[in-house]
Design an enzyme around this catalytic site. Structure first.
Site, PDB file in Angstrom:
ATOM      1  N   LYS A 148      14.704  43.509  24.596  1.00  0.00           N
ATOM      2  CA  LYS A 148      14.530  42.980  22.978  1.00  0.00           C
ATOM      3  C   LYS A 148      14.172  43.278  22.870  1.00  0.00           C
ATOM      4  CE  LYS A 148      19.384  41.315  23.507  1.00  0.00           C
ATOM      5  NZ  LYS A 148      19.874  41.372  23.252  1.00  0.00           N
ATOM      6  N   TYR A 199      13.249  36.014  32.360  1.00  0.00           N
ATOM      7  CA  TYR A 199      13.873  37.164  30.844  1.00  0.00           C
ATOM      8  C   TYR A 199      13.354  38.058  31.724  1.00  0.00           C
ATOM      9  CZ  TYR A 199      16.867  38.035  27.060  1.00  0.00           C
ATOM     10  OH  TYR A 199      18.292  38.245  26.394  1.00  0.00           O
TER      11      TYR A 199
END
Length: 254
Positions: free
Chosen positions: A160, A153
Site C-alpha cells: 500500500k 498487515y
C-alpha cells in the site's frame, strides 16, 4: 441529475456485495453513471452479484497478472462503452505468508505477488485504459493508510505504501492528459479481502472506539461516496491526493 450523469465508469475488483467496488458501482449508478465491472476467478459469482445493482452491468474478466487480459481490456470495455471518464482500482491481494505477523519470514516470491497485484496493477490498469480516456478523466484507487506499521498487515502495508507512491507518479505523468489520480484510504471494513487477513479482529476491536466520528465496519457507503466524488467533476484540480475515510483515526494519536 446526479454528479456522474453521463459518465462512463470502469469498476474493478468486485467479488461480493460487501466489496467496496460493489458499493462504488451502486452509488455511481445512482448518480447517473454507466458502469462496467471486472472480476477475477469466480466470474459467475460476480455476474450474479452484478444483478443486485440498480442496472445490472456487463462483467469482464480481468487478471492483472495476465498481459493478455490487460492488452485486450480497452477493446473489451469498448464493446459496451464508447470511452471512459473514470476508473476504480479496487484490487489487492497478498499470500497468507505475507500477513499475520510473519513479516521477517516472508519469501520474495510471495512479496512479489503482493506488490504485483496490489501496487503495480494500478499503473497497469491505467495504461491499459488510456486509449479510452482521450478526453481526460479520473482514476481512483483504494488504499489503507501506509504512513505507519499496522499489526498483522505486514507486506500488504508495504504494498500500500508503494500504491501511494505509484499514485503520485501516475498523477504526474497523466496530468498533462487531463487525467486525475487519487486514492481513498478507507478504515477497516468487513469485506472478503479483510476476512482473509489473519488477526483482522485487532482492527475490528479498536477502530470504532478510536475514531472521533465513530466507525461502522459493515458500512461501505462512506468510502463509496468518496470515490464517486473524486470520479465526478467536483474535484477538477485535485490529483495525487489521499482522501481518508476512516472516521478520523489517521488524525489522532493511538
Amino acid at each position: 441529475m446526479g454528479i456522474l450523469q453521463g459518465k462512463r465508469i470502469l469498476v474493478t475488483g468486485v467479488l461480493t456485495d460487501s466489496s467496496i467496488g460493489f458499493a462504488v458501482a451502486k452509488v455511481a449508478q445512482e448518480q447517473g453513471a454507466s458502469v462496467v465491472l471486472t472480476g477475477f476467478g469466480r466470474l459467475s459469482l460476480v455476474e450474479r452479484i452484478a444483478k443486485r445493482l440498480p442496472e445490472p452491468p456487463p462483467v469482464l474478466e480481468l487478471d492483472v497478472q495476465d498481459t493478455g487480459h490487460l492488452d485486450s481490456l480497452a477493446d473489451r470495455v469498448g464493446e459496451h462503452l464508447d470511452g471512459l471518464d473514470g476508473i476504480v482500482h479496487s484490487i489487492g491481494f497478498a499470500p497468507q505468508s505475507a500477513l499475520g505477523g510473519n513479516f521477517l519470514n516472508t519469501s520474495w516470491e510471495d512479496v512479489a505477488t503482493a506488490v504485483h497485484i496490489s501496487t503495480y496493477s494500478f499503473k497497469s490498469l491505467a495504461v491499459a485504459c488510456l486509449p479510452l480516456m482521450k478526453e481526460g478523466g479520473s482514476i481512483v484507487g483504494l488504499d489503507f493508510d501506509a504512513s505507519r506499521a499496522w499489526p498483522v498487515y505486514d507486506w500488504m502495508g508495504v504494498a500500500k505504501a508503494g500504491l501511494e507512491s505509484c499514485a503520485r507518479y501516475l498523477a504526474r505523468d497523466l496530468g498533462p492528459q487531463g487525467i486525475r489520480v487519487n486514492l481513498v484510504a478507507a478504515g477497516p471494513l468487513r469485506t472478503m479481502a479483510a476476512k482473509s487477513i489473519p488477526g483482522f479482529a485487532e482492527f475490528e476491536e479498536s477502530w470504532p472506539s478510536r475514531a472521533p466520528l465513530g466507525w461502522d465496519l459493515a458500512d461501505t457507503t462512506p468510502t463509496a461516496r468518496a470515490c464517486v466524488a473524486l470520479l465526478s467533476d467536483w474535484f477538477p484540480a485535485t490529483t495525487g491526493e489521499i482522501v481518508h475515510v476512516d472516521g478520523g483515526v489517521h488524525a489522532v494519536g493511538t
